[in-house]
Write an enzyme that holds these catalytic residues in place. Structure first.
Site, PDB file in Angstrom:
ATOM      1  CB  CYS A  73      47.003 -12.725  20.015  1.00 32.77           C
ATOM      2  SG  CYS A  73      45.518 -12.601  19.011  1.00 32.77           S
ATOM      3  CB  CYS A 183      47.513  -7.899  13.484  1.00 36.51           C
ATOM      4  SG  CYS A 183      47.296  -9.680  13.239  1.00 36.51           S
TER       5      CYS A 183
END
Ligand code: DGL
Length: 263
Positions: A73, A183
């Site tokens: 992440c 992302c």
């Protein structure tokens, strides 16, 4: 040689885009994936909260005996990886927006980066941009609402097409020839992005490079596994419907996720 699992966590199902490359490159490694879907998205939360959630995810994976943890992440890496490295005695591999390859490859001198607010605000993005993209025009765009579309399994929807066009068209208009997916949820949009973006623009997903980094660290530390049995586990703090369907889509097999609480 070490047969303990590698732990991978994300705010939700996005880290599966990293998981996929790690599993492809390191098929003998046992992998434990944790989706913190209950607390998703992280990208709009204050850093302190993301640190606390990342600690809880790490504790869960350590209790499962993990030998290395991938923070799959970008947002959690940006806010929490320094703290995790200082508090837990285990190797961590984090995500970094692939500004460096984009800056190296650009011929127009213009690159686009799509990421969360939290990632752009972190030290890592600023430092990487200053170090590798000096003299390159870097257009940044917060992908508000995109993570939620993936969490709802709507990444191929009309709504997704509309939102992506809204974020990407100005980059195309400005002449970027590289678009960095900053992302881990965003690679799910690659089929749609290919409809929006001309072939002359390269879409960069850092996940394959992360898998190579994991392989190198395991080798350096003598932690690789040569186990012949495939052992893959999935956990979610939220609903398991979407993770189950995505894992089946990626692997062609069913590995039902267990619903858990982290603390
Ligand atoms: N997959 C996360 C990332 O790479 C999404 C962050 C979020 O939950 O907003 O940044």
């Amino acid at each position: 040689m070490n047969k303990n699992p590698i732990g991978i966590f994300d705010s939700g199902v996005g880290g599966l885009t990293v998981w996929k490359h790690v599993h492809q490159l390191l098929p003998n490694e046992k992998l434990i994936y944790l989706a913190d879907s209950m607390h998703c998205p992280y990208g709009t939360k204050p850093a302190e909260e993301i640190i606390e959630l990342s600690r809880a995810n790490t504790r869960f994976l350590l209790n499962k005996g993990c030998k290395l943890i991938i923070v799959a992440c970008n947002t959690a890496t940006a806010s929490a990886i320094d703290t995790l490295r200082s508090e837990f005695n285990i190797p961590f591999v984090g995500m970094e927006p692939a500004v460096k390859p984009a800056a190296v490859n650009t011929t127009t001198g213009k690159i686009g980066v799509l990421a969360t607010k939290g990632t752009f605000e972190g030290r890592l993005f600023k430092e990487t941009s200053q170090k590798y993209a000096k003299g390159v025009d870097t257009l940044i765009q917060v992908g508000e609402g995109l993570v939620e579309l993936v969490e709802n399994n709507e990444f191929e929807s009309e709504k997704a097409h509309h939102l992506l066009s809204h974020y990407i068209n100005p980059m195309i208009g400005a002449g970027v020839d590289q678009i960095v997916l900053g992302c881990t949820h965003y690679p799910f949009f690659i089929p749609l992005l290919k409809q929006i973006v001309p072939d002359s623009i390269q879409i960069i997903d850092p996940a394959p490079a992360i898998a190579v980094r994991v392989e190198n660290i395991l080798m350096e530390l003598g932690l690789q596994s040569n186990s012949a049995e495939v052992n893959l586990e999935f956990y979610s703090t939220g609903d398991t419907k979407v993770i189950d369907s995505l894992v089946t889509k990626i692997t062609g097999q069913s590995y039902p996720a267990k619903n858990i609480e982290t603390s």
